[in-house]
Design a protein around this motif. Structure first.
Motif, PDB file in Angstrom:
ATOM      1  N   GLN A   1       0.803  -1.226   0.000  1.00  0.00           N
ATOM      2  CA  GLN A   1       0.000   0.000   0.000  1.00  0.00           C
ATOM      3  C   GLN A   1       0.837   1.277   0.000  1.00  0.00           C
ATOM      4  N   TRP A   2       2.150   1.158   0.191  1.00  0.00           N
ATOM      5  CA  TRP A   2       2.956   2.373   0.336  1.00  0.00           C
ATOM      6  C   TRP A   2       2.966   3.255  -0.902  1.00  0.00           C
ATOM      7  N   SER A   3       2.728   2.661  -2.057  1.00  0.00           N
ATOM      8  CA  SER A   3       2.705   3.469  -3.283  1.00  0.00           C
ATOM      9  C   SER A   3       1.305   3.948  -3.647  1.00  0.00           C
TER      10      SER A   3
ATOM     11  N   ALA B   1      -2.511  15.779  -3.506  1.00  0.00           N
ATOM     12  CA  ALA B   1      -2.116  15.622  -4.906  1.00  0.00           C
ATOM     13  C   ALA B   1      -0.606  15.390  -5.009  1.00  0.00           C
ATOM     14  N   ARG B   2      -0.239  14.440  -5.833  1.00  0.00           N
ATOM     15  CA  ARG B   2       1.164  14.106  -6.130  1.00  0.00           C
ATOM     16  C   ARG B   2       1.857  13.339  -5.010  1.00  0.00           C
ATOM     17  N   TRP B   3       1.165  13.037  -3.898  1.00  0.00           N
ATOM     18  CA  TRP B   3       1.779  12.295  -2.795  1.00  0.00           C
ATOM     19  C   TRP B   3       1.208  10.885  -2.700  1.00  0.00           C
ATOM     20  N   THR B   4       2.112   9.940  -2.453  1.00  0.00           N
ATOM     21  CA  THR B   4       1.697   8.577  -2.123  1.00  0.00           C
ATOM     22  C   THR B   4       1.545   8.471  -0.608  1.00  0.00           C
ATOM     23  N   ALA B   5       1.116   7.302  -0.156  1.00  0.00           N
ATOM     24  CA  ALA B   5       1.036   7.068   1.289  1.00  0.00           C
ATOM     25  C   ALA B   5       2.410   7.261   1.927  1.00  0.00           C
TER      26      ALA B   5
ATOM     27  N   THR C   1      -4.910   4.228   2.599  1.00  0.00           N
ATOM     28  CA  THR C   1      -4.648   2.807   2.864  1.00  0.00           C
ATOM     29  C   THR C   1      -5.852   2.074   3.445  1.00  0.00           C
ATOM     30  N   SER C   2      -7.034   2.654   3.267  1.00  0.00           N
ATOM     31  CA  SER C   2      -8.301   2.011   3.650  1.00  0.00           C
ATOM     32  C   SER C   2      -8.377   1.651   5.124  1.00  0.00           C
ATOM     33  N   GLN C   3      -7.931   2.576   5.987  1.00  0.00           N
ATOM     34  CA  GLN C   3      -8.044   2.406   7.435  1.00  0.00           C
ATOM     35  C   GLN C   3      -9.172   3.300   7.953  1.00  0.00           C
ATOM     36  N   ASP C   4      -9.493   3.127   9.232  1.00  0.00           N
ATOM     37  CA  ASP C   4     -10.443   4.026   9.891  1.00  0.00           C
ATOM     38  C   ASP C   4      -9.838   5.430   9.861  1.00  0.00           C
ATOM     39  N   ASP C   5     -10.557   6.365   9.250  1.00  0.00           N
ATOM     40  CA  ASP C   5     -10.013   7.719   9.090  1.00  0.00           C
ATOM     41  C   ASP C   5     -10.688   8.733  10.013  1.00  0.00           C
ATOM     42  N   THR C   6     -11.300   8.261  11.069  1.00  0.00           N
ATOM     43  CA  THR C   6     -11.954   9.162  12.014  1.00  0.00           C
ATOM     44  C   THR C   6     -10.909   9.956  12.786  1.00  0.00           C
TER      45      THR C   6
END
Length: 197
Positions: A26-28, A34-38, A127-132
């Protein structure tokens, strides 16, 4: 332990948990920035930790690279900032910052500590985690943003105003009037709360 130190430690703990939960593949992933990966999101946070040390004539300790081990790289950076907060002489030392002359602990509180929940959302969403975001952090950040003078907010929204390739906030995103406080905050700083990778 001061309120600032406690707040930083809580936020850094949460950001560290998010890094630890990222799978290697998931790091990429693209992020809401914008323009940033994880991986770039974590790199930015590490860079901001370094920026907190520079006014004190300090720099980050040697650590594993972001490419090799993002979690270890972040842990090392947070330990360096935590060492400043844990040392009363360093924490209360006044230093010159882009926001004026403030104590080191106030600079940390207003910049990198405030960044952690917001970029934690970026990393979680990428990365599809809880984003609360902690409601207390949402409330504090919203109050701080709304209190910014219009000319300073315009500067924050101007790419390059704080250096080459530095963009603090994007243009405000429109959200529904009944949007949650978290979504209103994210939209105000230029994030699309509906963004998905």
């Amino acid at each position: 332990m001061s309120e600032i130190t406690d707040r930083y430690r809580r936020r850094a703990d949460e950001f560290e948990r998010k890094i630890a939960a990222v799978r290697p593949d998931q790091w990429s992933n693209p992020s809401p920035c914008a323009r940033w990966t994880a991986r770039d999101v974590v790199g930015h946070i590490i860079d901001m930790h370094a920026a907190m040390l520079r006014p004190l004539g300090r720099e980050l300790s040697p650590a594993p690279s972001l490419d090799d081990d993002p979690l270890a790289a972040f842990r090392a950076a947070r330990a360096d900032v935590q060492a400043v907060l844990d040392d009363p002489a360093l924490a209360t030392r006044e230093c010159d910052t882009p926001s004026g002359r403030v104590t080191a602990e106030r600079h940390i509180d207003q910049v990198v500590s405030e960044d952690l929940p917001l970029h934690g959302w970026d990393l979680a969403r990428a990365t599809s985690q809880d984003d609360t975001i902690d409601p207390e952090d949402v409330e504090r950040a919203w109050a701080a943003m709304r209190a910014l003078p219009a000319d300073l907010m315009e500067k924050f929204r101007t790419p390059g105003a704080f250096g080459p390739d530095v963009e603090v906030f994007g243009p405000e995103v429109k959200v529904a009037e009944d949007a949650s406080p978290q979504d209103r905050l994210l939209a105000f700083i230029g994030r699309d709360p509906a963004w998905r990778p």
